[in-house]
Enzyme design. Structure first.
Site, PDB file in Angstrom:
ATOM      1  N   HIS A   1      31.857  36.379  22.376  1.00  0.00           N
ATOM      2  CA  HIS A   1      32.048  37.810  22.657  1.00  0.00           C
ATOM      3  C   HIS A   1      31.460  38.722  21.591  1.00  0.00           C
ATOM      4  CE1 HIS A   1      34.673  36.819  25.984  1.00  0.00           C
ATOM      5  NE2 HIS A   1      35.013  38.067  26.164  1.00  0.00           N
TER       6      HIS A   1
ATOM      7  N   GLU B   1      28.545  39.008  38.004  1.00  0.00           N
ATOM      8  CA  GLU B   1      27.528  39.737  37.254  1.00  0.00           C
ATOM      9  C   GLU B   1      26.152  39.671  37.899  1.00  0.00           C
ATOM     10  OE1 GLU B   1      29.899  37.937  35.890  1.00  0.00           O
ATOM     11  OE2 GLU B   1      30.878  39.219  34.404  1.00  0.00           O
TER      12      GLU B   1
HETATM   13  C1  LIG Z   1      31.830  36.462  32.848  1.00  0.00           C
HETATM   14  C2  LIG Z   1      32.813  37.396  32.299  1.00  0.00           C
HETATM   15  N1  LIG Z   1      32.875  38.647  32.785  1.00  0.00           N
HETATM   16  C3  LIG Z   1      33.782  39.514  32.294  1.00  0.00           C
HETATM   17  C4  LIG Z   1      34.638  39.152  31.303  1.00  0.00           C
HETATM   18  C5  LIG Z   1      35.667  40.151  30.755  1.00  0.00           C
HETATM   19  N2  LIG Z   1      36.998  39.741  31.199  1.00  0.00           N
HETATM   20  C6  LIG Z   1      37.800  39.037  30.386  1.00  0.00           C
HETATM   21  S1  LIG Z   1      39.202  38.561  31.151  1.00  0.00           S
HETATM   22  C7  LIG Z   1      38.746  39.307  32.587  1.00  0.00           C
HETATM   23  C8  LIG Z   1      39.645  39.229  33.770  1.00  0.00           C
HETATM   24  C9  LIG Z   1      39.769  37.834  34.271  1.00  0.00           C
HETATM   25  O1  LIG Z   1      40.796  37.774  35.212  1.00  0.00           O
HETATM   26  P1  LIG Z   1      41.410  36.422  35.718  1.00  0.00           P
HETATM   27  O2  LIG Z   1      40.329  35.414  35.892  1.00  0.00           O
HETATM   28  O3  LIG Z   1      42.226  36.725  36.896  1.00  0.00           O
HETATM   29  O4  LIG Z   1      42.324  35.905  34.516  1.00  0.00           O
HETATM   30  P2  LIG Z   1      43.621  36.594  33.901  1.00  0.00           P
HETATM   31  O5  LIG Z   1      43.157  37.466  32.778  1.00  0.00           O
HETATM   32  O6  LIG Z   1      44.299  37.328  34.978  1.00  0.00           O
HETATM   33  O7  LIG Z   1      44.433  35.471  33.361  1.00  0.00           O
HETATM   34  C10 LIG Z   1      37.520  39.926  32.448  1.00  0.00           C
HETATM   35  C11 LIG Z   1      36.859  40.701  33.504  1.00  0.00           C
HETATM   36  C12 LIG Z   1      34.518  37.848  30.794  1.00  0.00           C
HETATM   37  N3  LIG Z   1      35.282  37.408  29.793  1.00  0.00           N
HETATM   38  N4  LIG Z   1      33.623  37.001  31.320  1.00  0.00           N
END
Ligand SMILES: Cc1ncc(C[n+]2csc(CCOP(=O)(O)OP(=O)(O)O)c2C)c(N)n1
Ligand SMILES: Cc1ncc(C[n+]2csc(CCOP(=O)(O)OP(=O)(O)O)c2C)c(N)n1
Ligand SMILES: [Mg+2]
Ligand SMILES: [Mg+2]
Lengths: 335, 334, 335, 334
Positions: free
Chosen positions: B136, B67
């Protein structure tokens, strides 16, 4: 299952009882997730719901080597992590119902499961935010002369966050007992790893902090368990942090709002051939350690336990609205 | 405008935002969209669905989860002559970019003595109400409005969802647009030729003489519902949609208060240090002698958002509370 | 200097005129910094003042290969960077006086020098904050089909910030024309690199993003110039970002408030033996390219120019207090 | 307390903070200090000078420049049973840790349903007035006070500089302490046995009947100077040092306003959405009928801080403005 099998040595010399225990946990998680999805559609569970289907071997394998004194910092896709750590299905289900019998009193929901007894520090929903917290927990344990390790779970997406870099550096610099567990399921929501990392081999990054690491087949519960055992020994002996990459795959959508435009059905099907539960069953069967009746038994047991959890959640109570502003500040002073 | 009926289209808030982005991209090749999952996923609220196919990956850029850096890159791109629209998935994650917003975007023009302005637009979803719990569900638009050097827009209506982006893109300075995520599914009609809207003025959405209710974002609809109920009780509320939280359009609400002599502010942010406090203070300063009773505020309870629905709803401002409060206030004589 | 020498080829085939130009710039910066310190003591300059003594070869060498279309994002220790880029000493001095004739109208001060003509985007005082901005500038140039490069200067301290990681990754992932220039002077305020990085070899980190890199003796202006030339060519040809580590040393305190408890006088003296100006003079003398008279001439020229700058600053005017809230928002609309 | 004269020591604000840290470290081995340059450099404002030598590098921890992570590590260490004092050099850099402060420290207790509290203390320098320009002069303590789940302390006096840390360390929840950097050199006396102070109450620093001036931090001294000048003009101002910005002690200033019927708030933060807006709004809500004239605010100008001294001083609240404003206000009849 028949008595005899339990003491038999099976796959890779793992005894049968243990293998069945691993299998049961994975099956349990799978069934729990499917049930959660059902209950989401039935509007019993709300908010964001991130399911663990496909990744069961990671949590189940990983938790084997940890002791109750060790700490865990988990993500928002943490039902499986919490169940494998031993938080009761009822408490988790009640949490997702928003009942005060939930493990976070219904204040947290699916993304914020907590448990003091097992040192389960969430359920954290800001990607990457658990990394520094894990570093701090490890620092506290170390400063207090404890032999505990802190296990921090995070996804491949978190690797892009600045906190990943800062936390790996700090843990290495201060030689802290942190296990960095990256669940690399190849996607962060709809963003494939290759669109988020200039170098997709994550171990390369870790080397640059002088943190020991290895990559493991996250679809193989025994491989996970073995790798984690080694990593835990390393960390517990004071050699500093350790990074494990679990190569895994999420079978379901990212959350309940995801049309999955970013990957093909074929890709998902291809990965499903490596389903950690099916393949493990296959191996156990091959070795004659279990048969279809055993599996059916396990399935029924899981089903029954989960039904109990649902009953528990249904029977749970709503926290009084008058208590709305509780738990903003503690109700007692520290000493 | 002449008397002929305007041609209108059925649409949703989501589609209005999407159309605004598409329109901007077509009009001005300097415009591009960048953020997490805006492309291949189609946007976490499906706002940007289809745009990758239409404009390609050079102009619809999926970013890694970084971000601070993609916001900072937006600043750099703006300085470099582009007109970036940076999407932060939700305001909750904007805290990771708080440094770039406050220390860089908001200060560049000033610390360079006027040399370098930053024509950057940052969009983010905001608000509670979807059981997303403590990390959130923030409503931080009022909090960001504290920062000099940026502008803060909170489109509540389809017109504003459609029109504010273009005006923001024409602004030479950083503009933050907060879209309340509970509004994306809101349906309504828009003129086919809907376009840019003014962002300097609040809007009187409903005329009334008994009290002024000042609000913005998703709360607007709770306030309008309350005003309907109040009308049946013989109380005629004037409703103001602030639209822009920084800079605030004082004239509109102050002159309304001069007419109604009572004011209530409804704000989904936490109460202490909220934008509603600022408005109350300004009414104090600018219309004290007009007041028949103290200005009041209905805000979110000061609690990280609980997951359980009944608690979450209790934490948020509600129509019913607005109705009761107004009844009590109008019953009061100064 | 005598006519003849100017056309002679000298050190490493660099022509004498150019060598003298480099030398003069370094001497100028050194004198400018010493003058700034004096004026700080005389309370003409206030706020934080971070001097560049010892690091002159970096800025001077680095700026040689850049064209006016290239962009620069600098730090708060940027007088030398700004001077080498061609911002006038008078405008910088007036800035530090807080006069409206300053390059940032007196609004910025020592830490915030800006210049539109040379695309000098600050003067940034939050460690690491310039990295993402540079990535964005490079993105803009690339999207507009320009052949410009963006050069981002930052210290060794900035490497620990999350934005370093995020920015290197993004620049590499998107193949952007960014020159990452790390001025490694071994300290971030009082924190030696070994206390801030688990791996002090910074090129290791950079590899893990697949960013090309090299390390250069930052005390040798010709080495810097040569390395930067190569890096600029690489980046300008579209091969993606490049990282250069300049190994250098800060001779003075971090800022004007620094008792320097964290390093020994001996260490400083040891590094002073590698003074980029003295050693360069020595080499030029060795090769018979200059003599003491030349040096004296250069010194006097610098002195005179700097005095002019001070006169300019002294004669500058204060922005009217009524204008206090200008430049919070732009005074014109964009089209 | 009996009539015997208390033994006192000459000291400075800086030394008082240092003594508070030293005292905490000695009393409780769970306490440690962590931050940029707190050790070998001796602290960027020389607050922690000598502590590394006394307590060693295990307990006086120099961190890399990684604000988000060392604040997050403070949260983790607090959860793990330690009592960390995290120093963020200045509030300007706290924005890099805004996510950990708001999304983690402030939410942990709540989202865990009361299971996990975070006994973390974060200290930072704040404020303008030293010609440090747009990125180094923020006064964001009032802004942070918006966040439920944390407490915000602003010690202005030597007593509070010495005493608030201990009380904060005994608090089960995250406490942010803002030390105005212009105060570090302030000299004065402290009882030799000075120790913990209450953090739940504002303090009436000067009694008066004509107006209540509410302030905190470095502005307190400008207000006290103004009160002296006003006294010579026959105006007797009551001066309140808020001390704690979250939670606010409403009773103290509301009862003062009930006595004086006028209130002015002096606050070094930017005006819009400042803590002074909150106080004005609360006076509106809690003492409207007591007011003889509208509550006013003197805040910093809404501009990123300019470097030039005359502009910076013009941006900050000043004694003279306080005097003129009070004279005008007291001249007003409601
Ligand atoms: C700092 C932040 N940015 C964006 C989000 C929105 N978001 C939630 S899960 C996610 C993907 C995360 O992917 P990963 O770390 O690979 O975990 P996975 O969901 O694949 O288990 C995003 C972008 C968030 N929760 N926190
Ligand atoms: C984010 C941030 N944290 C802390 C500071 C305070 N600070 C100013 S300079 C500095 C040291 C930076 O060291 P380095 O990057 O090596 O640059 P150098 O001063 O050596 O040129 C620090 C900690 C800051 N300006 N920004
Ligand atoms: Mg993933
Ligand atoms: Mg350095």
């Amino acid at each position: 299952m028949s008595e005899g099998k339990i003491i038999q040595k099976g796959v890779h010399g793992v005894d049968c009882e243990h293998a069945l225990c691993l299998l049961y946990q994975m099956m349990f998680i799978r069934r729990f997730e499917d049930k959660s999805a059902e209950l989401y559609s039935a509007m019993k569970i709300r908010g964001f719901l991130h399911l663990y289907n496909g990744e069961e071997a990671v949590a189940v394998g990983a938790m084997q080597a940890l002791t109750p004194e060790d700490a865990i910092v988990a993500t928002y896709r943490e039902h499986g992590q919490a169940l494998a750590r031993g938080i009761s299905a009822g408490a988790i289900m009640a949490e997702m119902y928003g009942k005060q019998e939930g493990c976070s009193r219904g204040r947290g929901g699916s993304m914020h499961l907590f448990d003091a007894k097992t040192r389960f520090y969430g359920g954290n929903a800001i990607v990457g935010c658990g990394l520094p917290v894990a570093v701090g927990l490890a620092l506290a344990d170390k400063m207090q002369g404890k032999k505990s390790v802190t296990c921090c779970l995070f996804g491949d997406g978190a690797v892009a966050e600045g906190e990943f870099h800062e936390s790996l550096n700090l843990a290495a610099l201060w030689n802290l007992p942190v296990l960095f567990f990256c669940e690399n399921n190849l996607y962060a929501m709809g963003t494939a790893l290759k669109y988020s990392q200039s170098v997709t081999d994550l171990s390369k990054k870790v080397e640059s902090y002088d943190v020991a690491s290895s990559s493991v087949d996250g679809m193989d519960v025994l491989a996970v368990e073995a790798a984690v055992k080694k990593a835990v020994e390393f960390v517990r002996s004071g050699k500093g942090p350790y990074f494990l990459e679990f190569r895994t795959y999420r079978f379901r959508a990212h959350s309940m709002f995801d049309p999955q435009l970013y990957r093909t059905k074929e890709e998902v099907e291809e990965w499903k051939k490596r389903d950690p539960i099916d393949t493990f069953i296959h191996r156990l069967k091959d070795q004659g350690l279990i048969n279809d009746t055993d599996i059916k038994e396990l399935e029924e047991k899981a089903e029954a336990e989960i039904n109990e959890a649902v009953v528990f959640a249904e029977a749970g109570t709503w926290e009084p609205v008058e208590d709305l502003t509780r738990f903003v500040y503690s109700e007692r002073r520290e000493v | 405008m002449n008397g002929e009926p305007q041609e209108v289209l059925k649409t949703t808030y989501r589609e209005a935002v999407r159309e605004a982005i598409r329109d901007a991209m077509r009009r001005d090749e300097r415009v591009f969209l960048m953020g997490e999952d805006v492309g291949r996923y189609g946007g976490c609220f499906a706002v940007s669905k289809g745009l990758l196919e239409e404009f390609g990956p050079e102009r619809i850029r999926d970013t890694p989860l970084s971000e601070s850096t993609f916001v900072g890159a937006g600043i750099g791109a703006a300085l470099g002559g582009m007109r970036p629209i940076v999407e932060i998935m939700t305001v909750n994650f904007s805290l990771l970019a708080a440094d770039q917003i406050l220390n860089t975007a908001a200060t560049y023009l000033h610390m360079s003595g006027g040399l370098f302005n930053v024509p950057l637009v940052i969009r983010m979803a905001t608000g509670g109400g979807k059981q997303l719990a403590a990390q959130h569900s923030h409503s931080l638009e009022g909090w960001f409005a504290h920062i000099p050097g940026i502008k803060v827009l909170t489109p509540a209506t389809l017109e504003d969802a459609r029109g504010m982006l273009w005006t923001a893109l024409e602004d030479p300075d950083p503009v933050l647009i907060f879209e309340n995520s509970t509004l994306y599914n809101m349906e309504g009609e828009l003129p086919v030729d809907a376009g840019a809207v003014d962002i300097n003025h609040a809007r009187v959405c409903r005329q009334g003489n008994d009290i002024t209710i000042i609000t913005y974002g998703a709360s607007l609809f709770k306030v309008l519902d309350a005003a309907d109920i109040l009308e049946k009780n013989g109380i005629c509320a004037e409703v103001i949609d602030l639209r822009t939280l920084r800079p605030l359009d004082d004239a509109t609400y102050l002159s309304s208060v001069a007419k109604t002599h009572r004011a209530l502010i409804v704000d989904e942010g936490w109460r202490s240090g909220s934008i509603s406090a600022e408005i109350s203070a300004r009414i104090m300063e600018g219309a004290f002698y007009e007041l028949d009773c103290p200005v009041e505020r209905i805000c979110s309870a000061e609690v990280p958002m609980p997951y359980a629905k009944h608690l979450e709803q209790a934490a948020l401002p509600q129509t019913e509370t607005i109705v009761t409060t107004v009844k009590r206030m109008v019953g009061t004589n100064g």
